[in-house]
Design a protein around this motif. Structure first.
Motif, short mmCIF file in Angstrom:
data_model
loop_
_atom_site.label_atom_id
_atom_site.label_comp_id
_atom_site.label_asym_id
_atom_site.label_seq_id
_atom_site.Cartn_x
_atom_site.Cartn_y
_atom_site.Cartn_z
N LEU A 198 0.85 -1.20 0.00
CA LEU A 198 0.00 0.00 0.00
C LEU A 198 0.88 1.24 0.00
O LEU A 198 1.21 1.82 1.04
N GLN A 199 1.29 1.64 -1.18
CA GLN A 199 2.18 2.78 -1.36
C GLN A 199 1.56 3.77 -2.34
O GLN A 199 0.86 3.38 -3.27
N PRO A 200 1.80 5.07 -2.15
CA PRO A 200 1.29 6.06 -3.11
C PRO A 200 1.74 5.73 -4.53
O PRO A 200 2.88 5.34 -4.77
N GLY A 201 0.80 5.84 -5.45
CA GLY A 201 1.07 5.55 -6.84
C GLY A 201 0.75 4.13 -7.25
O GLY A 201 0.67 3.84 -8.46
N LYS A 202 0.55 3.22 -6.30
CA LYS A 202 0.22 1.84 -6.62
C LYS A 202 -1.18 1.75 -7.21
O LYS A 202 -2.13 2.39 -6.74
N GLN A 203 -1.33 0.91 -8.24
CA GLN A 203 -2.64 0.71 -8.85
C GLN A 203 -3.52 -0.18 -7.97
O GLN A 203 -3.05 -1.18 -7.41
N GLN A 222 -16.49 -1.46 -11.91
CA GLN A 222 -15.11 -1.46 -11.45
C GLN A 222 -14.37 -0.27 -12.03
O GLN A 222 -14.69 0.20 -13.12
N VAL A 223 -13.38 0.21 -11.30
CA VAL A 223 -12.53 1.28 -11.81
C VAL A 223 -11.12 1.06 -11.26
O VAL A 223 -10.94 0.75 -10.09
N THR A 224 -10.14 1.20 -12.13
CA THR A 224 -8.75 1.09 -11.73
C THR A 224 -8.16 2.49 -11.55
O THR A 224 -8.27 3.33 -12.44
N THR A 225 -7.56 2.72 -10.39
CA THR A 225 -7.00 4.03 -10.08
C THR A 225 -5.77 3.82 -9.21
O THR A 225 -5.21 2.72 -9.20
N THR A 226 -5.34 4.84 -8.49
CA THR A 226 -4.11 4.72 -7.71
C THR A 226 -4.30 5.21 -6.28
O THR A 226 -5.21 5.98 -5.97
N ILE A 227 -3.39 4.74 -5.42
CA ILE A 227 -3.34 5.20 -4.03
C ILE A 227 -2.71 6.59 -3.99
O ILE A 227 -1.69 6.85 -4.63
N ASN A 228 -3.33 7.50 -3.20
CA ASN A 228 -2.79 8.84 -3.04
C ASN A 228 -1.87 8.94 -1.83
O ASN A 228 -0.81 9.57 -1.89
N GLY A 229 -2.29 8.35 -0.72
CA GLY A 229 -1.51 8.45 0.51
C GLY A 229 -2.35 8.06 1.70
O GLY A 229 -3.43 7.46 1.55
N ILE A 235 -6.80 5.41 4.24
CA ILE A 235 -6.02 5.48 3.00
C ILE A 235 -6.83 6.25 1.95
O ILE A 235 -8.05 6.05 1.83
N SER A 236 -6.17 7.15 1.25
CA SER A 236 -6.82 7.97 0.22
C SER A 236 -6.56 7.35 -1.14
O SER A 236 -5.43 7.00 -1.48
N ILE A 237 -7.65 7.22 -1.93
CA ILE A 237 -7.56 6.56 -3.23
C ILE A 237 -8.37 7.34 -4.26
O ILE A 237 -9.47 7.81 -3.97
N GLY A 238 -7.85 7.41 -5.49
CA GLY A 238 -8.63 7.90 -6.62
C GLY A 238 -8.62 9.40 -6.81
O GLY A 238 -7.97 10.15 -6.09
N GLY A 239 -9.38 9.83 -7.81
CA GLY A 239 -9.47 11.22 -8.21
C GLY A 239 -9.33 11.34 -9.72
O GLY A 239 -9.23 10.33 -10.43
N ASN A 240 -9.37 12.55 -10.21
CA ASN A 240 -9.26 12.79 -11.66
C ASN A 240 -10.31 12.01 -12.44
O ASN A 240 -10.04 11.46 -13.51
N GLY A 241 -11.51 11.94 -11.87
CA GLY A 241 -12.61 11.29 -12.56
C GLY A 241 -12.74 9.80 -12.30
O GLY A 241 -13.70 9.17 -12.76
N PHE A 254 -9.21 -3.55 -4.12
CA PHE A 254 -8.36 -4.71 -4.36
C PHE A 254 -6.99 -4.27 -4.86
O PHE A 254 -6.86 -3.24 -5.53
N ILE A 255 -5.97 -5.09 -4.56
CA ILE A 255 -4.63 -4.82 -5.06
C ILE A 255 -3.99 -6.13 -5.51
O ILE A 255 -4.22 -7.19 -4.91
N LYS A 256 -3.18 -6.06 -6.57
CA LYS A 256 -2.50 -7.24 -7.10
C LYS A 256 -1.09 -7.32 -6.53
O LYS A 256 -0.35 -6.33 -6.52
N LEU A 257 -0.70 -8.52 -6.06
CA LEU A 257 0.62 -8.71 -5.49
C LEU A 257 1.62 -9.17 -6.54
O LEU A 257 1.26 -9.50 -7.67
N ALA A 258 2.89 -9.22 -6.14
CA ALA A 258 3.96 -9.56 -7.09
C ALA A 258 3.83 -10.97 -7.64
O ALA A 258 4.28 -11.25 -8.75
#
Length: 469
Positions: A198-203, A222-229, A235-241, A254-258
């Motif tokens: 869970l890091q900023p910028g992660k999808q 469903q919508v794919t976006t990024t973690i803000n911080g 935890i803050s997520i999303g924006g820009n529509g 949800f988040i995908k692991l390595a």
């Protein structure tokens, strides 16, 4: 070799007459059932149980002895959506704020809570959602469209975290289901070292049934976006529509692991104008409370404090839960499972192996004309009804056959019931001290139901059923 049976609490789905019992169990004006309740159930009954309904509990040897006559034909277990909430059809079919509708069986563990919120199935008997959604839910819906749900289940109870609310990172609520949902793949909760993802910028992917920029409430999107911080425990997520909106509250992030498998971590809590991003509580922060309330292990790979401690269930997680390419009648199980024991935070499970049941004989089934069903039991006393949580009608006399293959190291038993006009009567049983059981029963025309029960152990199983031609 047979063994002495324990008394377990079994709920066997009956013909339409059972609906009166289910209604009574949820009606605060109805007298309580005269049933045996163990100490754990008494503790639950005295707890903060809401009007989502209390369970009707019966003993294995006195199943629905006083029910009225069954209907001419059995109903489906998958009830339609409630008529209490009306929505329009989504003519456009595409877009949550910046996203898309999901395909059939996509994000199958994301559920609708009966007209206002979204939730996540994290265990066959447990749905997690948001405290601010409240606890007055009598139905939980699966599928892609709330108005035409693929199936519905009834909660035993729903509870909100004491003092839980948006803004504190504890917007937690949980429902325990009256019947285990074993045909929907579970995406496990992000725990332990996995939370370092869970890091900023992660999808991340947000899913919900809420309002969209071009569609109504009630369609899963469903919508794919990024973690803000982060802000404290939120935890803050999303924006820009790209965002969730009203009605997505309680739904998952949800988040995908390595290793290519997915985890669920977020609970949609609150935000500003839809499309500008929002704040989410995190499931791992409340896992001790969730497990305490449900008395179930919700983290197959970790302890509740995040310590890596994989069990036999830390296995075979999905790599493509958002695009499953399956049908609800097929069990929604085609989401590219990894087929491996997880080792995201340490060595994989190394105890007695508990893989899926061994393959059937070369001809694909143990008998000609059999139909295959599958499920998973959580431990001693847990049971599934078949076919697929329902029963069937045989219009002729003849042989009823059942073949059970359970996981290694367990003792699963098989039962066959027949509706005798006033109750479900046990007509055949297989209770050997084995993981595999077989029943062949010559019966007359009527309604029949099979029951797979764990005497000891847990894990996935398969059962093949054949009724008279």
């Amino acid at each position: 070799m047979t063994h002495r049976r324990k008394i377990h609490r079994i709920v066997l789905l009956t013909p339409l007459s059972l609906l009166a019992l289910a209604t009574a169990a949820c009606d605060p004006e109805t007298e309580p059932l005269d049933v045996e309740v163990d100490s754990a159930d008494e503790a639950v009954a005295r707890g903060d149980i809401t009007d989502a309904g209390r369970p009707g509990l019966v003993r294995h040897d006195e199943l629905f002895a006083d029910l009225a006559d069954p209907p001419p034909a059995p109903p489906s277990i998958d009830e339609g959506a409630s008529d209490e909430f009306s929505i329009e059809e989504d003519d456009e079919g595409d877009a949550i704020y910046g996203g898309t509708t999901v395909p059939a069986c996509g994000w199958a563990s994301t559920v609708e809570l009966g007209g206002s919120c979204t939730g996540t199935l994290v265990h066959p008997q447990v749905v997690i959602y948001a405290a601010h959604c409240g606890a007055s839910y009598s139905k939980i819906y699966f599928g892609e469209n709330y108005k035409s749900a693929a199936k519905s289940v009834t909660p035993q109870w729903c509870k909100v975290y004491p003092g839980g609310q948006p803004g504190n990172g504890n917007d937690f609520a949980v429902c325990k289901l009256s019947q285990a949902v074993n045909d929907v793949p579970i995406v496990p909760i992000l725990m332990g070292c996995e939370t370092s993802n869970l890091q900023p910028g992660k999808q991340v992917t947000l899913v919900g049934f809420g309002n969209a920029d071009n569609g109504p409430y009630g369609i899963k999107r469903q919508v794919t976006t990024t973690i803000n911080g982060f802000n404290g425990d939120e935890i803050s997520i999303g924006g820009n529509g790209k965002d969730t909106c009203q009605g997505d509250s309680g739904g998952p992030a949800f988040i995908k692991l390595a290793d290519g498998t997915w985890r669920v971590f977020g609970i949609t809590s609150y935000g500003g104008a839809c499309g500008t991003g929002g704040m989410y509580s995190m499931m791992h922060k409340g896992i001790q409370w969730f497990e305490q309330q449900t008395a179930l292990d919700l983290t197959p790979c970790h302890d509740a404090n995040g310590t890596w401690n994989p069990g036999p269930g830390c296995y075979n997680f999905q790599t493509n839960p958002g695009s499953v390419n399956d049908t609800w009648s097929g069990g929604c199980n085609a989401g590219a499972p990894s087929g491996a024991y997880s080792q995201t935070c340490g060595s994989p499970y190394s105890g007695n192996p508990n893989p899926p049941p061994p393959p059937p004989p070369d001809n694909g089934a143990p008998c000609t004309g059999c139909t295959e069903y599958s499920g998973s039991l959580s431990g001693p006393g847990d049971a599934d009804q078949h076919p697929n949580g329902s029963y069937y009608q045989s219009t002729t006399s003849g042989a009823h056959e059942g073949y059970l293959v359970g996981p290694a190291g367990t003792d699963y038993d098989l039962y066959l019931y027949k509706w005798n006009g006033s109750a479900w009567a046990l007509v055949a049983k297989a209770e050997t001290a084995s993981t595999n059981e077989t029943i062949k029963y010559n019966g007359t025309a009527g309604y029949y139901a099979w029951l797979v029960e764990s005497y000891s152990g847990s894990g996935a199983y398969k059962v093949w059923i054949k009724k008279p031609n």
